[in-house]
Design an enzyme around this catalytic site. Structure first.
Site, short mmCIF file in Angstrom:
data_model
loop_
_atom_site.label_atom_id
_atom_site.label_comp_id
_atom_site.label_asym_id
_atom_site.label_seq_id
_atom_site.Cartn_x
_atom_site.Cartn_y
_atom_site.Cartn_z
CD GLN B 127 -2.53 1.17 2.73
OE1 GLN B 127 -2.27 0.35 3.60
NE2 GLN B 127 -3.52 2.03 2.84
N GLY B 128 0.87 2.00 -1.09
CA GLY B 128 1.71 3.20 -1.21
C GLY B 128 0.96 4.48 -0.91
CE1 TYR B 129 -3.57 3.86 -0.48
CE2 TYR B 129 -4.70 4.53 1.52
CZ TYR B 129 -4.72 3.92 0.28
OH TYR B 129 -5.90 3.37 -0.19
CD GLU B 245 -12.30 -5.58 5.64
OE1 GLU B 245 -11.12 -5.76 5.95
OE2 GLU B 245 -12.81 -5.97 4.59
CB SER B 369 -1.45 9.12 15.14
OG SER B 369 -2.05 10.40 15.14
CG ASN B 370 -4.26 6.02 19.38
OD1 ASN B 370 -4.49 5.45 18.32
ND2 ASN B 370 -4.03 5.37 20.50
CD GLU B 371 -1.77 11.30 19.85
OE1 GLU B 371 -1.36 10.60 18.90
OE2 GLU B 371 -1.76 10.90 21.03
#
Lengths: 370, 387
Positions: B127-129, B245, B369-371
């Site tokens: 996956q190239g993000y 998902e 990330s969680n932030e």
């Protein structure tokens, strides 16, 4: 916003929610809280009568005891709605706990008392703890006299009857007595949530054999089940208190402008609110889980789920409401602002029947023993 | 293509029994509960092929494309049993990312070309993000694709590309138009990694494993027929592919596994005799239990045919942070031994405390990330105003 999500095929739960909401439109919970405090009262008699008339006090009781014979789902939705509306009458202590004990014991004598609880004619506190919560501090002598001192009593003065958990020859016994006796002496101290908390001293109150409602294994089983159901009600009410305090705080931080912007636009505030919301979601999920486990799982699994729910909802509500005070700034520190009342109520409910850490350790001990 | 039966016609419990029995009998023992979170294709190839031979490699793809066509409830069972039995994670970007994207948005030719090769393992996808300057702020990506006749010419760099060195195709997000609205002008394109001008360089992670990479593109020529969906309209595609998902980012299996390791270690080291430890352990145990209750609340929405809202990411935040707290507690229990990089021994059994501790750093970062999650929740769920 967080709330209990339970199967509701015939809309009973929604109707219960609506009926509490209708009451809350007429009765301002915060106002009742303050007026009860001003009068050093133990409960608000008018509101208590309304709750009886609505059928809420006998929600769990069998029809033969004047109840509605509803279950854990209805109980939690009702208690959650009380929490949200800041209806701080002692529903768990004066309706759920003694009612459930009496229903479990069964029989004519217990039935008569329970019927009185359901219709509001009797106020029947359960006398079973000392100041620190230790059980059955009173003793019943071989000659049939009751002595000793209990504390943490809800409505000690307003009571019509007492249900006393005492020891006789090292065995537990449940005694029913009229509250009016010269050999009971009473005192009380203010509770954090604006209800007086009573202390009752018995100095040789005579108990005839007919007043002993239960003993031994029957009583143990009746009591464990009643404690479990009361913990569930407390958990649901705590979930409601936490969710509503969160909503109040979200609304306030959207309105409060500093530096030219609503403070809710600041990321540091946003992340704190999201954490409070997560706490509230987890509390609701834990209570929902307990209701489903009571329906579907073994008694042991259900018991664990209730311990988890009370621990989670207690921790969440206390934390959310404490942070809510902070996010209201100086306003939150005033008595005039309602947000502090949610915190006081959360601490009170959390303190009853085991704080979070105690319940978690009990969960672990049961799991290890299993 | 067919399945041996209509799985969705079974109850979840019936399906669970059938699925578990076959997997338990067929997933090789030496691949169970691997230390490595992301084994390479070669390391787990026999399991990959066994699943495909059975027709169970792709739980969610429609049956006509060779999938099991499971509904969300059955898919949850599939994932739960997979974790319970300790099956290894297979390189799943083809199954979980490229496949669903093509099924939803690809041309018939693309579907016919790529889907079967995902199932046989001939094509292994990555996956190239992310880019060096586009992590949490993905829309600022700058890898450029310029039209040249029937082709696009790609220049730029991707990073944190998981298992790119073991893949042969990459699903790439590229910029095709520079626009004031940064989400506009992004395109999804499929690129063969053996194309001239592609360079893959593995990066060693904190666990000294090479499971993510840098991927460089220098004048890489890619046929325009490899564009998925419309040119310049790839942002929406890239964001929608996860669907139900997203619940699995909050599945309790990682913290659950870590807690069993902590318990074994703590028993052996006598930690349960310490009341302070018992309290901390009880907190972790109940957090795990309550994560299960919260997971169930979202799973129920899916089972009843509903769709998940943004609120599901509360699971991801809680789960990843719990996983960290459990592994941090393992280091505390390890005491003086916390300095060892290899396993801590309980009898002749190794407890991979440091491996888990290091592994637990990642889930709080990847997948948003969680932030970033908190910021999204603040807007989407609480309706808080932008700063």
């Amino acid at each position: 916003m967080p709330r209990l999500i339970l199967d509701d095929p015939d809309q009973t739960l929604e109707m219960l929610r609506d009926s509490v909401a209708t009451l809350a439109e007429r009765v301002d919970g915060a106002e009742v809280f303050r007026s009860r405090r001003a009068r050093d009262a133990e409960l608000d008699r008018d509101l208590w009568s309304e709750m009886a008339t609505a059928g809420w006090l006998g929600l769990l009781l069998p029809e033969s005891m004047g109840g509605s014979e509803l279950g854990a789902g209805e109980l939690t939705v009702l208690a959650e709605a009380f929490g949200r509306a800041l209806i701080t009458e002692p529903f768990a202590a004066l309706a759920v706990l003694p009612g459930r004990i009496l229903a479990n014991i069964g029989g004519a004598a217990a039935g008569e008392i329970a019927t009185g609880i359901a219709d509001g004619s009797r106020i029947v506190p359960f006398l079973w703890q000392d100041t620190r919560g230790a059980r059955a501090p009173m003793t019943l002598s071989a000659e049939g006299t009751l002595s000793g001192q209990v504390d943490l009593v809800t409505a000690a003065y307003a009571a019509t009857d007492y249900l006393v958990l005492c020891k006789q020859d090292g065995e537990l016994a449940l005694v029913h007595l009229p509250a009016r006796s010269e050999r009971f002496s009473l005192s009380s101290r203010p509770g954090l949530d604006a209800a007086m908390i009573g202390q009752v001293t018995a100095k040789g109150v005579s108990v005839d054999a007919g007043s002993i409602l239960a003993r031994g294994a029957t009583l143990d089983a009746a009591l464990s089940d009643a404690i479990e159901m009361t913990r569930l009600a407390l958990a649901a009410e705590l979930a409601g208190v936490g969710a509503k305090a969160l909503e109040e705080t979200v609304a306030y931080t959207k309105e409060r402008v500093q530096f030219g912007k609503p403070i809710a636009s600041f990321q540091v505030i946003q992340h704190r609110l999201v954490d409070m919301w997560g706490d509230a979601e987890f509390a609701c999920a834990a209570v929902t889980n307990a209701v489903e486990m009571m329906r579907d799982a073994t008694p042991e699994e259900a018991g664990q789920s209730v311990l988890a729910a009370k621990a989670r909802a207690g921790d969440s509500a206390v934390t959310i409401t404490r942070r809510a005070i902070h996010l209201h700034g100086a306003m939150g520190f005033t008595d005039e602002c309602n947000i502090g009342l949610y915190n006081k109520r959360a601490i009170t409910l959390n303190a009853a029947l085991g704080q979070a850490e105690e319940l978690r350790l009990e969960f672990l001990a049961r799991e290890t023993a299993a | 293509m067919t399945q041996e039966r209509d799985w969705n016609a079974l109850s979840d419990d019936e399906f669970r029994v059938i699925f578990r029995e076959w997997v338990d009998a067929n997933c090789p023992e030496h691949l169970r509960f691997m230390r490595k979170q992301r084994p390479t294709f070669d390391e787990v190839a026999e399991w990959y092929h066994a699943l495909n031979d059975k027709g169970w490699l792709s739980p969610v793809w429609p049956v006509e494309y060779g999938g099991m066509g499971l509904d969300a409830g059955k898919h949850i069972v599939y994932v739960e049993e997979w974790a319970r039995l300790g099956c290894p994670r297979i390189p799943d970007h083809g199954i979980g990312l490229t496949g669903p994207l093509l099924i939803e948005h690809g041309t018939e030719a693309q579907k016919a070309e790529f889907l079967p090769k995902i199932l046989t393992g001939e094509h292994v996808w990555c996956q190239g993000y992310s880019e060096p300057g586009a992590g949490s702020d993905l829309a600022s990506l700058r890898t450029q694709a310029v039209r040249d006749g029937d082709d696009f010419i790609i220049n730029g760099q991707k990073i944190w590309t998981t298992l790119a060195h073991c893949a042969n195709w990459i699903l790439l997000l590229v910029r095709t138009t520079n626009s004031d609205k940064r989400q506009h002008g992004i395109t999804v394109i499929l690129v063969e990694l053996s194309s001239p001008g592609v360079l893959v360089r593995p990066i060693k992670n904190l666990r000294e494993e090479e499971d993510f990479c840098e991927v460089f593109f220098e004048n890489v020529r890619v046929p325009a027929k490899n564009v998925v969906g419309d040119v310049d309209a790839g942002w929406a595609l890239a964001k929608t592919v996860l669907g139900h998902e997203r619940i699995f980012l909050g599945a309790p299996s990682r913290p659950e596994y870590a807690l069993t390791r902590l318990e074994i270690l703590a028993k052996d080291r006598g930690a349960f005799e310490d009341a302070a430890f018992r309290s901390r352990f009880a907190k972790l145990r109940l957090d795990l239990y309550d994560l299960g209750s919260a997971f169930e609340r979202f799973a129920k929405v899916l089972r009843e045919g509903g769709t998940l809202g943004a609120d599901v990411s509360v699971l991801k935040i809680f789960c990843s942070e719990l996983y960290q707290r459990i592994t941090e507690e393992m280091l505390t229990v390890a005491g003086e031994e916390a300095r060892f990089y290899d396993d801590l021994m309980v009898g002749d059994r190794g407890i991979d405390a440091m491996n888990l501790y290091l592994d637990s750093r990642a889930p709080a970062i990847f997948g948003g990330s969680n932030e970033i999650q908190r910021t999204i929740l603040a807007k989407a769920v609480l309706g808080l105003p932008s700063g």
